[in-house]
Design an enzyme around this catalytic site. Structure first.
Site, PDB file in Angstrom:
ATOM      1  N   THR A  16       0.805  -1.216   0.000  1.00 39.05           N
ATOM      2  CA  THR A  16       0.000   0.000   0.000  1.00 39.05           C
ATOM      3  C   THR A  16       0.839   1.268   0.000  1.00 39.05           C
ATOM      4  O   THR A  16       0.489   2.260  -0.635  1.00 39.05           O
ATOM      5  CB  THR A  16      -0.928   0.002   1.237  1.00 39.05           C
ATOM      6  N   CYS A 281      -0.545 -17.630  22.160  1.00 36.64           N
ATOM      7  CA  CYS A 281      -0.839 -16.360  22.835  1.00 36.64           C
ATOM      8  C   CYS A 281      -0.046 -15.231  22.175  1.00 36.64           C
ATOM      9  O   CYS A 281       1.016 -15.457  21.614  1.00 36.64           O
ATOM     10  CB  CYS A 281      -0.462 -16.435  24.313  1.00 36.64           C
TER      11      CYS A 281
END
Length: 343
Positions: A16, A281
């Site tokens: 982008t 996690c």
């Protein structure tokens, strides 16, 4: 003594940040990086000389792969003596994978290689691209005592420079897209650039810079979830060219103690296929043996990823499978920090 002005190579792979809106059609298109200063005139204020290099065909980061990493490393290797630092523009979705891979593929790096990107195109009214680009170049050009301050692969996004192989993308919409939950930021941009000198990688600059281009991509990541079944596991583990497995486990390295699952893991290890245990996690570390549910893994020889991110564990596995030292055990090599990726 005259202050040395840094020479920085800006490498555009895709993403982008390298796009600008065509106001006639409303669509996004890649802009010519040779005209960079026209789009970001603020770069003229930096005390450095900027050269640019673009991939012939810009790549959406979803299509990034080891061949692209090899191409990127080749550019850095070929122009390493010519430049004082490198800034790599990359799509944010897989930036942590590429940046981690490049950190392993560059050995004895003594110059900054900083990845950055953006959530909005450079021509957008509210873009984060300009700040990310300007500060990344400023960090790559930063010198003290005529030496680079940063001598490692970093990732800069939304006012913070992180060690690249400690990062993961945590948000698809916010400007603060990346986090490094197990290691502090190397620098923070505010009114001034605040460098966390204690966090920077300590480098022996007398060692010869070396690059690696081979990566073994016959690996996969298995994320544990309640209800994972025997038929699926047997099918996945029967892949004919499987060379390595990353297990994303619960908490501090726990998973099901079902006999059929443990036997399937042991069968892979008996074939000398390394299995790496990382936590699913966001932060924290694997500590096998803390709970009964991970004792069996430790006994059978599953390798601890410690506090590695999944991105670092995957690319380190790919790197070591292709470039391992034959006189050192694979487990010992993996559980040793190569580029500051584990604590």
């Amino acid at each position: 003594m005259k202050k040395h002005s840094s020479n920085i190579l800006l490498i555009y792979t895709g993403g982008t940040i390298g796009m600008i809106k065509d106001f006639e059609t409303g669509s996004l298109k890649n802009f010519n990086f040779d005209e960079l200063l026209q789009h970001v005139p603020e770069l003229n204020l930096l005390d450095c000389v900027i050269d640019t290099h673009s991939f012939e065909t810009p790549i959406d980061s979803s299509n990034m792969n080891p061949d692209c990493w090899e191409q990127l490393v080749g550019i850095i290797e070929n122009r390493y003596e010519e430049f004082d630092g490198f800034v790599i523009l990359h799509g944010s979705d897989t930036m942590s994978y590429t940046a981690s891979a490049v950190s392993f593929m560059l050995e004895n790096l003594a110059k900054p290689v900083i990845f950055t990107g953006s959530q909005l195109p450079i021509g957008d009214l509210r873009t984060d691209a300009k700040e990310n680009l300007i500060t990344s170049i400023q960090l790559a050009a930063l010198r003290e005592n005529n030496e680079p301050v940063v001598k490692e692969v970093g990732l800069y996004f939304e006012y913070k420079l992180y060690r690249a192989n400690r990062t993961t993308k945590i948000n698809a919409e916010h400007f603060e897209a990346f986090a490094s939950l197990n290691y502090p930021a190397l620098a923070e941009s505010g009114v001034y650039l605040a460098i966390e000198y204690r966090a920077l990688l300590k480098v022996d600059t007398t060692r010869i810079f070396k690059t690696y281009t081979k990566m073994e991509d016959n690996v996969f990541v298995l994320k544990m979830f309640p209800g994972i079944n025997q038929a699926t596991i047997h099918h996945l583990f029967a892949a004919p060219n499987l060379k390595g497995l990353i297990l994303e486990t619960y908490g501090s390295g726990n998973l099901t103690t079902e006999t059929w699952f443990l036997k399937a893991l042991k069968k892979l290890i008996d074939k000398d296929i390394p299995i790496i245990n990382v936590t699913q996690c966001s932060g924290g570390s694997v500590e096998m043996g803390n709970y009964e549910t991970s004792v069996a893994l430790k006994k059978m020889g599953v390798i601890s990823g410690k506090d590695s991110t999944t991105e670092a564990a995957v690319t380190k596995l790919m790197f070591l499978l292709a470039n391992r030292k034959q006189d050192v055990g694979f487990k010992e090599q993996f559980e040793t920090s190569l580029r500051g990726e584990i604590s």
